[in-house]
Design an enzyme around this catalytic site. Structure first.
Site, PDB file in Angstrom:
ATOM      1  N   SER A 213       0.852  -1.188   0.000  1.00  0.00           N
ATOM      2  CA  SER A 213       0.000   0.000   0.000  1.00  0.00           C
ATOM      3  C   SER A 213       0.885   1.235   0.000  1.00  0.00           C
ATOM      4  O   SER A 213       1.707   1.393  -0.900  1.00  0.00           O
ATOM      5  CB  SER A 213      -0.951  -0.040   1.205  1.00  0.00           C
ATOM      6  N   THR A 214       0.785   2.086   1.018  1.00  0.00           N
ATOM      7  CA  THR A 214       1.543   3.336   1.040  1.00  0.00           C
ATOM      8  C   THR A 214       3.043   3.082   0.929  1.00  0.00           C
ATOM      9  O   THR A 214       3.613   2.351   1.731  1.00  0.00           O
ATOM     10  CB  THR A 214       1.271   4.104   2.348  1.00  0.00           C
ATOM     11  N   HIS A 241      -2.695  -1.244  -3.277  1.00  0.00           N
ATOM     12  CA  HIS A 241      -3.847  -0.347  -3.145  1.00  0.00           C
ATOM     13  C   HIS A 241      -3.671   0.852  -4.071  1.00  0.00           C
ATOM     14  O   HIS A 241      -2.867   1.746  -3.797  1.00  0.00           O
ATOM     15  CB  HIS A 241      -3.979   0.155  -1.708  1.00  0.00           C
ATOM     16  N   MET A 334      -0.439   1.347   4.929  1.00  0.00           N
ATOM     17  CA  MET A 334      -1.339   1.654   6.032  1.00  0.00           C
ATOM     18  C   MET A 334      -2.289   0.492   6.280  1.00  0.00           C
ATOM     19  O   MET A 334      -2.552  -0.327   5.410  1.00  0.00           O
ATOM     20  CB  MET A 334      -2.180   2.881   5.706  1.00  0.00           C
ATOM     21  N   ASP A 337      -4.530  -4.734   6.017  1.00  0.00           N
ATOM     22  CA  ASP A 337      -4.878  -5.617   4.908  1.00  0.00           C
ATOM     23  C   ASP A 337      -3.752  -6.614   4.663  1.00  0.00           C
ATOM     24  O   ASP A 337      -2.577  -6.252   4.669  1.00  0.00           O
ATOM     25  CB  ASP A 337      -5.139  -4.781   3.657  1.00  0.00           C
TER      26      ASP A 337
END
Length: 397
Positions: A213-214, A241, A334, A337
């Site tokens: 993600s991030t 993401h 973040m 998940d």
């Protein structure tokens, strides 16, 4: 750029005053909305609301913001031109790029992130659509608060600048959308202290799954560059993401970095060695068994863990196809998940590894997996690809 390593000798200055946020956008409507949202948070304050990048550059030394929400398309000086000038004047500034989702803006955002922007967030096409505006609201506040936690925990040394990332990051535009808590996120971030790992499963891996993600795109590029032998012999499936358009461009970057075919997964296509399959923005990617083949199954169902695509559906579905041969790596990001899907992988006899706290832009996803006790290794980014190569070559240690 440097990173604040665990155990650093620099003193940690935990700040209690509100985060100082500068909003830069030529749309008065967007400036007003964002300013009201930030102003409603007890741990943030808007210190400037500006129309152009030139105004931001001219005023940043007086304003001294912690975070800048920077539009891409503006008169006089656009976001991509203003970015390096802002960072030159305040090197520890957190910059979150914001723009509508077009191919051009996505390409510009990737460039901005490689130049030192911390993250990216898509603006809704119209603020008249309540659902889109609410997602934008929640995601923006979460990103400001999460990166702001890095400001609050930054070393007090004035020479130790931009402490939260080891490299420019191509960050995602789609993140969990739950309403953030009102207290600073610093106290809620997982830490690596006292995390225990489990032994590697003795079963040979048959597929490589990666969730991120991030900060994930840059981490992904670093990893796939060194995975040539693994990609040639095993399928590689990735969920990052990101919204549509961004995943298209990310797949192109992954193909260039790995020198192997990489594309957004297509519903119904067979999964074969030699190719990287990327979950397309806005759709979950699962795998199912169809005769002798593993086949991609995309769906347009609701978000999972407030994300779409989400990592958990890929991880869980893979255990039904590859069972004990499922191997997953969870990179920076973040939220949590990947943790539940990782539990399913371990329960099926597979393996999970995670990126360590020091090299993660945000140690949310890998931290959640590590603290759940499902990881067999927690590694710096630079060590992840070499360990994967060894494990897929037969090393079980």
């Amino acid at each position: 750029m440097s990173i604040a390593l665990a155990g650093s000798h620099f003193p940690i200055a935990v700040r209690h005053e509100p985060l100082r946020v500068m909003v830069v956008d030529d749309s008065a409507v967007i400036r007003g909305l964002v300013s009201r949202w930030i102003g409603a948070e007890p741990d943030m304050e808007v210190v400037a609301s500006l129309r152009t990048g030139l105004e931001a550059v001219n005023q940043i030394e007086r304003i001294k913001p912690d975070v800048a929400v920077l539009d891409i398309e503006m008169p006089e000086l656009d976001g991509i031109s203003a970015l390096p000038r802002l960072l030159a004047k305040k090197r520890d500034l957190i910059v979150i790029m914001a723009s509508t989702l077009t191919r051009r803006n996505a390409e510009i955002s990737f460039k901005a992130l490689s130049l030192g922007a911390s993250d990216y967030i898509p603006k809704p096409e119209t603020t008249r659509e309540p659902a889109a505006a609410e997602i934008f609201h929640h995601d923006l506040i979460q990103k400001i608060r999460t990166f702001g936690a890095k400001v609050r925990r930054a070393p007090a040394s004035p020479s130790h600048t931009r402490p939260f990332t080891a490299q420019p990051t191509l960050a995602p535009a789609q993140e969990p959308t739950q309403r953030p808590v009102s207290h600073p996120v610093a106290s809620a971030l997982p830490t690596q202290a006292n995390v225990k790992t489990r032994p590697f499963s003795p079963h040979a891996p048959r597929v490589l799954l990666i969730g991120s993600s991030t900060g994930g795109p840059q981490a992904l590029m670093s990893v796939v560059t060194e995975l040539g032998a693994v990609i040639d012999r095993f399928p590689v499936l990735i969920t990052q993401h990101m919204p549509p358009t961004f995943t298209t461009i990310l797949a192109e970057h992954l193909a260039r970095s790995s020198k192997r075919p990489a594309h957004e997964a297509i519903d119904g296509e067979a999964v074969k060695p030699g190719t990287i399959y990327l979950a397309p923005g806005g759709r979950h990617m699962r795998v199912v068994r169809h005769g002798a083949d593993a086949v991609i199954a995309l769906d347009d169902g609701p978000p999972v863990n407030f994300c779409k695509p989400a990592v958990d559906p890929l991880f869980t579905s893979a255990t039904e196809v590859w069972q004990t041969g499922t191997f997953a790596a969870i990179l920076t990001g973040m939220g949590s998940d990947g943790m539940r899907g990782g539990k399913d992988i371990v329960a099926a006899g597979g393996n999970v590894i995670a990126q360590d706290e020091a090299t993660s832009v945000v140690w949310g996803m890998p931290g959640a997996a590590a603290n759940a006790g499902i990881c067999s290794a927690i590694l710096p980014l630079i060590q992840i690809a070499p360990r994967i190569v060894r494990l897929f070559a037969g090393d079980r240690s």
